[in-house]
Design a protein around this motif. Structure first.
Motif, PDB file in Angstrom:
ATOM      1  N   LEU A  35       0.839  -1.208   0.000  1.00  0.00           N
ATOM      2  CA  LEU A  35       0.000   0.000   0.000  1.00  0.00           C
ATOM      3  C   LEU A  35       0.871   1.253   0.000  1.00  0.00           C
ATOM      4  O   LEU A  35       0.506   2.265  -0.603  1.00  0.00           O
ATOM      5  N   GLY A  36       2.016   1.187   0.658  1.00  0.00           N
ATOM      6  CA  GLY A  36       2.959   2.302   0.624  1.00  0.00           C
ATOM      7  C   GLY A  36       3.462   2.560  -0.786  1.00  0.00           C
ATOM      8  O   GLY A  36       3.652   3.719  -1.188  1.00  0.00           O
ATOM      9  N   LYS A  37       3.653   1.496  -1.555  1.00  0.00           N
ATOM     10  CA  LYS A  37       4.073   1.656  -2.949  1.00  0.00           C
ATOM     11  C   LYS A  37       2.996   2.372  -3.757  1.00  0.00           C
ATOM     12  O   LYS A  37       3.300   3.200  -4.620  1.00  0.00           O
ATOM     13  N   ASP A  43       1.865   9.907  -5.453  1.00  0.00           N
ATOM     14  CA  ASP A  43       2.685  11.115  -5.330  1.00  0.00           C
ATOM     15  C   ASP A  43       3.414  11.414  -6.633  1.00  0.00           C
ATOM     16  O   ASP A  43       3.429  12.554  -7.106  1.00  0.00           O
ATOM     17  N   ARG A  44       3.993  10.387  -7.243  1.00  0.00           N
ATOM     18  CA  ARG A  44       4.769  10.587  -8.468  1.00  0.00           C
ATOM     19  C   ARG A  44       3.885  11.034  -9.633  1.00  0.00           C
ATOM     20  O   ARG A  44       4.206  11.996 -10.312  1.00  0.00           O
ATOM     21  N   ASP A  55       6.219   1.767 -16.140  1.00  0.00           N
ATOM     22  CA  ASP A  55       6.355   0.326 -15.877  1.00  0.00           C
ATOM     23  C   ASP A  55       6.449   0.056 -14.381  1.00  0.00           C
ATOM     24  O   ASP A  55       5.808  -0.857 -13.861  1.00  0.00           O
ATOM     25  N   ASN A  56       7.235   0.863 -13.671  1.00  0.00           N
ATOM     26  CA  ASN A  56       7.332   0.706 -12.217  1.00  0.00           C
ATOM     27  C   ASN A  56       6.000   1.017 -11.540  1.00  0.00           C
ATOM     28  O   ASN A  56       5.615   0.347 -10.581  1.00  0.00           O
ATOM     29  N   CYS A  57       5.307   2.050 -12.044  1.00  0.00           N
ATOM     30  CA  CYS A  57       4.002   2.408 -11.483  1.00  0.00           C
ATOM     31  C   CYS A  57       3.020   1.255 -11.627  1.00  0.00           C
ATOM     32  O   CYS A  57       2.322   0.909 -10.673  1.00  0.00           O
ATOM     33  N   GLU A  58       2.989   0.650 -12.814  1.00  0.00           N
ATOM     34  CA  GLU A  58       2.083  -0.482 -13.028  1.00  0.00           C
ATOM     35  C   GLU A  58       2.409  -1.635 -12.088  1.00  0.00           C
ATOM     36  O   GLU A  58       1.507  -2.224 -11.488  1.00  0.00           O
ATOM     37  N   ARG A  59       3.679  -1.949 -11.958  1.00  0.00           N
ATOM     38  CA  ARG A  59       4.098  -3.059 -11.091  1.00  0.00           C
ATOM     39  C   ARG A  59       3.704  -2.778  -9.634  1.00  0.00           C
ATOM     40  O   ARG A  59       3.154  -3.637  -8.951  1.00  0.00           O
ATOM     41  N   SER A  60       3.958  -1.550  -9.184  1.00  0.00           N
ATOM     42  CA  SER A  60       3.620  -1.189  -7.803  1.00  0.00           C
ATOM     43  C   SER A  60       2.116  -1.231  -7.570  1.00  0.00           C
ATOM     44  O   SER A  60       1.656  -1.707  -6.522  1.00  0.00           O
ATOM     45  N   LEU A  61       1.335  -0.760  -8.524  1.00  0.00           N
ATOM     46  CA  LEU A  61      -0.122  -0.771  -8.366  1.00  0.00           C
ATOM     47  C   LEU A  61      -0.676  -2.188  -8.401  1.00  0.00           C
ATOM     48  O   LEU A  61      -1.621  -2.507  -7.667  1.00  0.00           O
ATOM     49  N   ARG A  62      -0.080  -3.034  -9.216  1.00  0.00           N
ATOM     50  CA  ARG A  62      -0.527  -4.432  -9.243  1.00  0.00           C
ATOM     51  C   ARG A  62      -0.254  -5.095  -7.893  1.00  0.00           C
ATOM     52  O   ARG A  62      -1.089  -5.829  -7.361  1.00  0.00           O
ATOM     53  N   GLU A  63       0.912  -4.828  -7.308  1.00  0.00           N
ATOM     54  CA  GLU A  63       1.239  -5.394  -6.011  1.00  0.00           C
ATOM     55  C   GLU A  63       0.298  -4.866  -4.930  1.00  0.00           C
ATOM     56  O   GLU A  63      -0.142  -5.613  -4.057  1.00  0.00           O
ATOM     57  N   ILE A  68      -4.802  -5.502  -1.481  1.00  0.00           N
ATOM     58  CA  ILE A  68      -6.190  -5.080  -1.259  1.00  0.00           C
ATOM     59  C   ILE A  68      -7.147  -6.243  -1.514  1.00  0.00           C
ATOM     60  O   ILE A  68      -8.072  -6.482  -0.724  1.00  0.00           O
ATOM     61  N   MET A  69      -6.934  -6.989  -2.580  1.00  0.00           N
ATOM     62  CA  MET A  69      -7.824  -8.120  -2.871  1.00  0.00           C
ATOM     63  C   MET A  69      -7.697  -9.207  -1.811  1.00  0.00           C
ATOM     64  O   MET A  69      -8.684  -9.839  -1.452  1.00  0.00           O
TER      65      MET A  69
END
Length: 88
Positions: A35-37, A43-44, A55-63, A68-69
């Motif tokens: 969730l911190g990611k 923020d970014r 690419d990093n944003c997508e990876r972080s949001l998927r994690e 959450i799920m």
């Protein structure tokens, strides 16, 4: 679309999510980290979008979505167990 329409269009029941099917269970600390990611992505993309690595944003949001799920499904299991216990 009214609130009732949105509510009827979205099922809030615990569902098996294919993209997380093979993901391992996270500890509470790991969920917090994910969730911190998501917060870092927020923020970014809103404060420094020109520096956002998508690419990093997508990876972080998927994690973060995995965490959450997992919590969502755990809450649904607790609700089902309580309902089952009350039905006895």
């Amino acid at each position: 679309m009214g609130t009732r329409d949105v509510a009827s269009a979205v099922s809030l029941q615990a569902q098996k999510v294919d993209i997380f099917e093979d993901a391992q269970h996270l500890s509470a600390n790991e969920v917090a980290g994910e969730l911190g990611k998501a917060l870092a992505v927020c923020d970014r993309i809103y404060h420094e979008p020109d520096r956002a690595n998508t690419d990093n944003c997508e990876r972080s949001l998927r994690e973060a979505a995995h965490g959450i799920m997992q919590m969502w499904n755990d809450v649904q299991r607790i609700k089902q167990e309580r309902t089952r216990q009350l039905g006895r």
